[in-house]
Design an enzyme around this catalytic site. Sequence first.
Site, PDB file in Angstrom:
ATOM      1  N   TYR A 152      -6.233  -2.350   3.082  1.00 14.48           N
ATOM      2  CA  TYR A 152      -4.969  -2.617   3.784  1.00 14.48           C
ATOM      3  C   TYR A 152      -5.146  -3.074   5.238  1.00 14.48           C
ATOM      4  CZ  TYR A 152      -3.109  -0.237  -0.318  1.00 14.48           C
ATOM      5  OH  TYR A 152      -2.801   0.113  -1.603  1.00 14.48           O
ATOM      6  N   GLU A 196       9.748  -9.661  -1.716  1.00 18.81           N
ATOM      7  CA  GLU A 196       8.820  -8.552  -1.956  1.00 18.81           C
ATOM      8  C   GLU A 196       7.495  -8.862  -1.268  1.00 18.81           C
ATOM      9  OE1 GLU A 196       8.119  -7.904  -6.121  1.00 18.81           O
ATOM     10  OE2 GLU A 196       6.482  -6.505  -5.740  1.00 18.81           O
ATOM     11  N   ALA A 243       3.857   2.019  -3.641  1.00 24.20           N
ATOM     12  CA  ALA A 243       3.610   2.499  -5.008  1.00 24.20           C
ATOM     13  C   ALA A 243       4.866   2.446  -5.883  1.00 24.20           C
ATOM     14  CB  ALA A 243       3.051   3.920  -4.965  1.00 24.20           C
ATOM     15  N   ARG A 264      -5.428   4.297   6.525  1.00 24.89           N
ATOM     16  CA  ARG A 264      -5.440   4.406   5.070  1.00 24.89           C
ATOM     17  C   ARG A 264      -6.225   3.241   4.453  1.00 24.89           C
ATOM     18  NH1 ARG A 264      -0.439   2.439   1.377  1.00 24.89           N
ATOM     19  NH2 ARG A 264      -1.278   3.204  -0.573  1.00 24.89           N
ATOM     20  N   PRO A 278       6.411   4.117   0.735  1.00 28.31           N
ATOM     21  CA  PRO A 278       5.586   5.299   0.962  1.00 28.31           C
ATOM     22  C   PRO A 278       4.139   4.983   1.357  1.00 28.31           C
ATOM     23  CG  PRO A 278       6.047   5.010  -1.374  1.00 28.31           C
ATOM     24  CD  PRO A 278       6.937   4.060  -0.633  1.00 28.31           C
ATOM     25  N   ASN A 279       3.644   5.810   2.244  1.00 32.32           N
ATOM     26  CA  ASN A 279       2.250   5.784   2.730  1.00 32.32           C
ATOM     27  C   ASN A 279       1.953   4.624   3.683  1.00 32.32           C
ATOM     28  OD1 ASN A 279       1.287   8.127   1.224  1.00 32.32           O
ATOM     29  ND2 ASN A 279       1.580   6.847  -0.591  1.00 32.32           N
ATOM     30  N   HIS A 326       3.445  -7.486  -0.276  1.00 30.85           N
ATOM     31  CA  HIS A 326       2.316  -6.564  -0.396  1.00 30.85           C
ATOM     32  C   HIS A 326       1.189  -7.046   0.494  1.00 30.85           C
ATOM     33  CE1 HIS A 326       4.210  -4.548  -3.717  1.00 30.85           C
ATOM     34  NE2 HIS A 326       4.499  -5.739  -4.212  1.00 30.85           N
ATOM     35  N   LEU A 327       0.540  -6.103   1.141  1.00 23.94           N
ATOM     36  CA  LEU A 327      -0.637  -6.452   1.946  1.00 23.94           C
ATOM     37  C   LEU A 327      -1.771  -6.925   1.039  1.00 23.94           C
ATOM     38  CD1 LEU A 327       0.051  -3.230   3.728  1.00 23.94           C
ATOM     39  CD2 LEU A 327      -0.468  -5.183   5.169  1.00 23.94           C
ATOM     40  N   ARG A 352      -6.159  -6.010  -8.576  1.00 27.51           N
ATOM     41  CA  ARG A 352      -6.511  -4.590  -8.426  1.00 27.51           C
ATOM     42  C   ARG A 352      -6.381  -3.873  -9.782  1.00 27.51           C
ATOM     43  NH1 ARG A 352      -3.661  -2.054  -3.442  1.00 27.51           N
ATOM     44  NH2 ARG A 352      -5.294  -0.501  -3.869  1.00 27.51           N
ATOM     45  N   ASP A 376      17.039  -1.519  -9.432  1.00 28.58           N
ATOM     46  CA  ASP A 376      18.484  -1.594  -9.650  1.00 28.58           C
ATOM     47  C   ASP A 376      19.235  -1.706  -8.324  1.00 28.58           C
ATOM     48  OD1 ASP A 376      18.146  -1.488 -12.350  1.00 28.58           O
ATOM     49  OD2 ASP A 376      18.834   0.578 -12.606  1.00 28.58           O
ATOM     50  N   ASN A 392       8.415  -3.926   1.195  1.00 22.67           N
ATOM     51  CA  ASN A 392       7.154  -3.545   0.568  1.00 22.67           C
ATOM     52  C   ASN A 392       7.406  -2.178  -0.061  1.00 22.67           C
ATOM     53  OD1 ASN A 392       4.655  -2.738  -0.248  1.00 22.67           O
ATOM     54  ND2 ASN A 392       3.600  -3.265   1.662  1.00 22.67           N
TER      55      ASN A 392
END
Length: 144
Positions: free
Chosen positions: A23, A98, A77, A18, A10-11, A100-101, A107, A87, A74
């Site tokens: 990011y 996995e 949230a 954003r 999401p996002n 993440h930027l 954070r 799961d 990614n």
Amino acid sequence: MKKVLVIHGPNLNLLGQREPDVYGNTNLNKINNNLEEKAKQLGIELKIVQSNHEGEIITTIQQAMNWADCLIINPAAYTHTSVAIRDAVSSINIPTIEVHLSNIYKREDFRQKSFIAPVAVGQIAGFGEMSYYLALEAAAQLKK
Ligand code: DQA
């Protein structure tokens, strides 16, 4: 040819506009084009999906069972909230990376827990858009 599914949570469709300080300025289309180009160089067949919906992400992960050799995700949230996505990842038996930027560990406290990390092969975080490209290189090296 190795098949890799990339899921943006999401996002992430808002990348570029954003919180660019966190990011970066590159939008998702550009990142996806760069991934496609890199995939060609690495001899990887790529599918890329972005979704703002938890259930849709879960369905996409389940469908990967019939196609992908590796999953790059990614979860955005949902990383910090979703037992259901965790799961799904642990159900499909496909090596998962996995991404993440941002470096989620420097954070807010609530970002420092990943429900996905314990069921992933590994995590790449904090390198901006490069996190995705590094993940693709890792995917190319992983055994099927
Ligand atoms: C993110 C980090 C998450 O905490 C956040 O909710 C995101 C993006 C990252 O790529 O840095 O949406 O996954």
